[in-house]
Design an enzyme around this catalytic site. Sequence first.
Site, short mmCIF file in Angstrom:
data_model
loop_
_atom_site.label_atom_id
_atom_site.label_comp_id
_atom_site.label_asym_id
_atom_site.label_seq_id
_atom_site.Cartn_x
_atom_site.Cartn_y
_atom_site.Cartn_z
CD GLU A 7 -3.40 45.17 -41.77
OE1 GLU A 7 -2.53 44.87 -43.25
OE2 GLU A 7 -3.10 44.04 -41.06
NE ARG A 9 0.15 43.65 -40.38
CZ ARG A 9 0.70 42.31 -40.21
NH1 ARG A 9 2.70 42.69 -39.72
NH2 ARG A 9 1.17 40.98 -40.58
CB SER A 56 -4.95 41.92 -44.11
OG SER A 56 -4.60 40.44 -44.54
#
Length: 297
Positions: free
Chosen positions: A289, A171, A219
């Site tokens: 995130e 990520r 998320s």
Amino acid sequence: MNVADDRCFKGSLMFDEPMSKHTSWRLGGPADQYYVPADLIDLQYFLAQLEPGIEILWVGLGSNLLVRDGGFRGVVIAPLNSLRELHLEPGGLLYAESGISCARLAKFCQKQGLDGADFFAGIPGTIGGALAMNAGAFGGETWATVEQVIMIDRKGNLVERSPAEFEVDYRHVGMPRQEWFAAARFRLPARAAGESSNIRELLRQRNATQPIGQPSCGSVFKNPPGKYAAQLIEEAGLKGYCLGTACVSDKHANFNISASNTTASDVEALIAHIRETIAVQFNVNLEAEVRIVGDPL
């Protein structure tokens, strides 16, 4: 919202555009400028005439993004449905511009008999956003299939770069230059004879475990090494917890849900509370995130 009339570029330029209309949380104050290019060439021209110091924010489907209530002091580039070229090239490479949704790419690959792209169906964003954060789902990650990217800088210049020029991790994609993803080429193998796509089953799993249809960003936190953020949040007793009308989903603890009267500051406070609680209870630092931008009221 005012639309500029005197211009040489072909796209749509709006002023004081509410970002609540363009984010999956349905939150956010106005952007000073909001530009929807007509195509890639038009975007090159638009960027070339921008003042050097103006801040630029790219927004695709508006997931993975929280714009604060005071809005964004700069120009938002919105490539969704404008940078939309998607085709197979000689040699088998798949070319996709940054405004293509990940779901559309997955379905295109399914029709073309290409393997390794089904996971894109579970990413609620565009190819540009997936490249920028190495988005993933169902065990797959974007950069595992990237052969080449086409970058655009703030002067509108295009340059081709290889994956080796980027720092790619879970990520995370290191981008030291003032450049953005305009397009990418993917190398995907042909699907083996007798094998079929599992997009339908992957989406069934997603719909069963995630609050699809409710305003969220996807998320909120990255999974820490060896752990799952959702599991930690649930074990901390925060599943279903609310600050005002911003709530941790009672279906998936790593999703935060907003309501019609929720503010971006409510969501940001909830994110901070979750991080603090997990740090105290488990000595784990949850890394967000979601990207948070803009000014508070």
